[in-house]
Design a protein around this motif. Structure first.
Motif, mmCIF file in Angstrom:
data_model
loop_
_atom_site.group_PDB
_atom_site.id
_atom_site.type_symbol
_atom_site.label_atom_id
_atom_site.label_comp_id
_atom_site.label_asym_id
_atom_site.label_seq_id
_atom_site.Cartn_x
_atom_site.Cartn_y
_atom_site.Cartn_z
ATOM 1 N N HIS A 1 -21.808 -6.039 2.686
ATOM 2 C CA HIS A 1 -23.118 -6.582 3.027
ATOM 3 C C HIS A 1 -24.093 -5.428 3.227
ATOM 4 N N ASN A 2 -23.525 -4.269 3.572
ATOM 5 C CA ASN A 2 -24.296 -3.029 3.623
ATOM 6 C C ASN A 2 -24.242 -2.392 2.237
ATOM 7 N N ALA A 3 -25.361 -2.289 1.568
ATOM 8 C CA ALA A 3 -25.395 -1.797 0.186
ATOM 9 C C ALA A 3 -24.951 -0.350 0.059
ATOM 10 N N ASP A 4 -24.925 0.391 1.180
ATOM 11 C CA ASP A 4 -24.527 1.792 1.128
ATOM 12 C C ASP A 4 -23.015 1.994 1.191
ATOM 13 N N THR A 5 -22.260 0.929 1.453
ATOM 14 C CA THR A 5 -20.804 1.058 1.542
ATOM 15 C C THR A 5 -20.223 1.520 0.218
ATOM 16 N N GLU A 6 -19.369 2.526 0.285
ATOM 17 C CA GLU A 6 -18.722 3.073 -0.915
ATOM 18 C C GLU A 6 -17.292 2.561 -1.048
ATOM 19 N N ILE A 7 -16.518 2.747 0.014
ATOM 20 C CA ILE A 7 -15.116 2.335 0.059
ATOM 21 C C ILE A 7 -14.885 1.682 1.416
ATOM 22 N N ALA A 8 -14.045 0.653 1.453
ATOM 23 C CA ALA A 8 -13.734 -0.004 2.725
ATOM 24 C C ALA A 8 -12.232 -0.231 2.827
ATOM 25 N N THR A 9 -11.745 -0.243 4.064
ATOM 26 C CA THR A 9 -10.330 -0.506 4.310
ATOM 27 C C THR A 9 -10.175 -1.119 5.698
ATOM 28 N N LEU A 10 -8.948 -1.494 6.054
ATOM 29 C CA LEU A 10 -8.684 -2.135 7.339
ATOM 30 C C LEU A 10 -7.828 -1.254 8.243
ATOM 31 N N VAL A 11 -8.027 -1.418 9.542
ATOM 32 C CA VAL A 11 -7.201 -0.736 10.534
ATOM 33 C C VAL A 11 -6.745 -1.771 11.561
ATOM 34 N N LYS A 12 -5.642 -1.449 12.235
ATOM 35 C CA LYS A 12 -5.085 -2.381 13.220
ATOM 36 C C LYS A 12 -4.675 -1.605 14.473
ATOM 37 N N PRO A 13 -4.993 -2.131 15.655
ATOM 38 C CA PRO A 13 -4.557 -1.454 16.881
ATOM 39 C C PRO A 13 -3.036 -1.302 16.927
ATOM 40 N N LEU A 14 -2.598 -0.134 17.322
ATOM 41 C CA LEU A 14 -1.171 0.143 17.428
ATOM 42 C C LEU A 14 -0.572 -0.601 18.615
ATOM 43 N N LYS A 15 0.667 -1.068 18.448
ATOM 44 C CA LYS A 15 1.281 -1.897 19.482
ATOM 45 C C LYS A 15 2.240 -1.135 20.387
ATOM 46 N N ASN A 16 2.947 -0.151 19.828
ATOM 47 C CA ASN A 16 3.970 0.512 20.632
ATOM 48 C C ASN A 16 4.166 1.963 20.205
ATOM 49 N N ASN A 17 4.916 2.682 20.996
ATOM 50 C CA ASN A 17 5.152 4.097 20.752
ATOM 51 C C ASN A 17 5.968 4.339 19.490
ATOM 52 N N GLU A 18 6.807 3.390 19.133
ATOM 53 C CA GLU A 18 7.628 3.531 17.930
ATOM 54 C C GLU A 18 6.748 3.593 16.688
ATOM 55 N N GLU A 19 5.730 2.739 16.636
ATOM 56 C CA GLU A 19 4.801 2.760 15.513
ATOM 57 C C GLU A 19 4.046 4.087 15.437
ATOM 58 N N LEU A 20 3.721 4.626 16.599
ATOM 59 C CA LEU A 20 2.928 5.854 16.650
ATOM 60 C C LEU A 20 3.638 7.008 15.942
ATOM 61 N N PHE A 21 4.956 7.055 16.056
ATOM 62 C CA PHE A 21 5.705 8.177 15.484
ATOM 63 C C PHE A 21 6.420 7.810 14.182
ATOM 64 N N ASP A 22 6.081 6.647 13.621
ATOM 65 C CA ASP A 22 6.655 6.229 12.338
ATOM 66 C C ASP A 22 5.794 6.783 11.206
ATOM 67 N N PRO A 23 6.324 7.709 10.384
ATOM 68 C CA PRO A 23 5.518 8.305 9.306
ATOM 69 C C PRO A 23 5.160 7.315 8.210
ATOM 70 N N ASN A 24 5.829 6.169 8.155
ATOM 71 C CA ASN A 24 5.504 5.140 7.168
ATOM 72 C C ASN A 24 4.351 4.245 7.610
ATOM 73 N N LYS A 25 3.831 4.487 8.801
ATOM 74 C CA LYS A 25 2.671 3.756 9.312
ATOM 75 C C LYS A 25 1.555 4.766 9.569
ATOM 76 N N PRO A 26 0.756 5.072 8.539
ATOM 77 C CA PRO A 26 -0.299 6.079 8.690
ATOM 78 C C PRO A 26 -1.288 5.712 9.799
ATOM 79 N N LYS A 27 -1.682 6.727 10.539
ATOM 80 C CA LYS A 27 -2.672 6.553 11.594
ATOM 81 C C LYS A 27 -4.042 7.008 11.083
ATOM 82 N N VAL A 28 -5.095 6.517 11.729
ATOM 83 C CA VAL A 28 -6.453 6.865 11.308
ATOM 84 C C VAL A 28 -7.317 7.048 12.546
#
Length: 252
Positions: free
Chosen positions: A122-149
């Motif tokens: 809806h913003n004409a200046d947007t080039e690329i868009a993606t989604l992020v999700k709040p992390l739930k637990n410490n295991e996810e934080l240190f899982d290299p298959n779940k990239p952080k941003v």
């Protein structure tokens, strides 16, 4: 933006080291690729599967989906999306403004996630868009298959990493997820079509080679990646065992 201006592309390869034929895997009596196509079609009026394999091509045709054949030599789903876009525009004589790249191994993707992603444009200046999700637990934080941003104050991506970011100095690792609102990246992308064509021409950079994350190539070259937060869980399928786990957990 008119929905007809948005093209959903589902890249689907047959070859996979850990799970050959993954797009055709049975999930509760329906192939994975059909599930992804169905979920996507609930919100996008223009959807196509981009494949390099006749078996996938025939399967999509059999359930009434739209499919295009693409090269076997693409290094990424982004490259495959670009070829599919070019083929479709040449075939139909029309043009699209935005392409949504839907992972073919996300059979439980929610239509609301796609709607949230496309709302960035809806913003004409947007080039690329993606989604992020709040992390739930410490295991996810240190899982290299779940990239952080990490994001700036405008919800634009600053950096993606397989390691926990930010790093908490002088704090025990088990406490990190309680000290910061960490975000996990959901690998669903949308691009303005001119930007999509441009980024497929870029060479790999040092950051992408180090982390094996394609989106770092775009950041390294100065592109802006806008984000939206989603609370929906994302269940990707990488191995046959993943399907069994999803079934055991009552996902289908």
């Amino acid at each position: 933006m008119n929905k007809d201006d948005i093209l959903g592309i589902i890249p689907a390869r047959y070859a996979s080291t850990r799970f050959p034929g993954k797009p055709l895997a049975d999930i509760g009596g329906t192939s994975m690729i059909q599930r992804v196509y169905h979920q996507t079609s609930q919100v996008l009026s223009q959807v196509v599967v981009a494949t390099d394999d006749q078996r996938i091509f025939d399967a999509v045709k059999a359930f009434g989906g739209k499919v295009v054949m693409t090269s076997e030599n693409h290094q990424s789903g982004t490259d495959r999306c670009t070829e599919a876009l070019n083929n479709l525009e040449q075939e139909t004589g029309r043009s699209f403004k935005v392409v949504v790249n839907i992972q073919g191994d996300e059979p439980f993707i929610q239509p609301e996630q796609i709607e949230k992603l496309t709302s960035c444009f809806h913003n004409a200046d947007t080039e690329i868009a993606t989604l992020v999700k709040p992390l739930k637990n410490n295991e996810e934080l240190f899982d290299p298959n779940k990239p952080k941003v990490v994001l700036n104050k405008n919800a634009q991506a600053l950096y993606f990493s397989r390691s926990p970011i930010p790093y908490f100095r002088n704090v025990p690792e088990k406490e990190w997820h309680n000290r910061h609102k960490y975000l996990i990246h959901i690998g669903l992308y949308a691009y303005r079509t001119d930007v999509l064509r441009d980024i497929t021409m870029l060479e790999q950079g040092a950051l992408e080679k180090a982390e094996s994350l394609e989106q770092l190539r775009w950041l390294e070259n100065g592109y802006v990646i806008s984000t939206r937060k989603t609370e929906f869980e994302s269940w990707s399928v990488d191995t046959p065992e993943d399907i069994e786990k999803l079934k055991k957990n009552g996902i289908f």
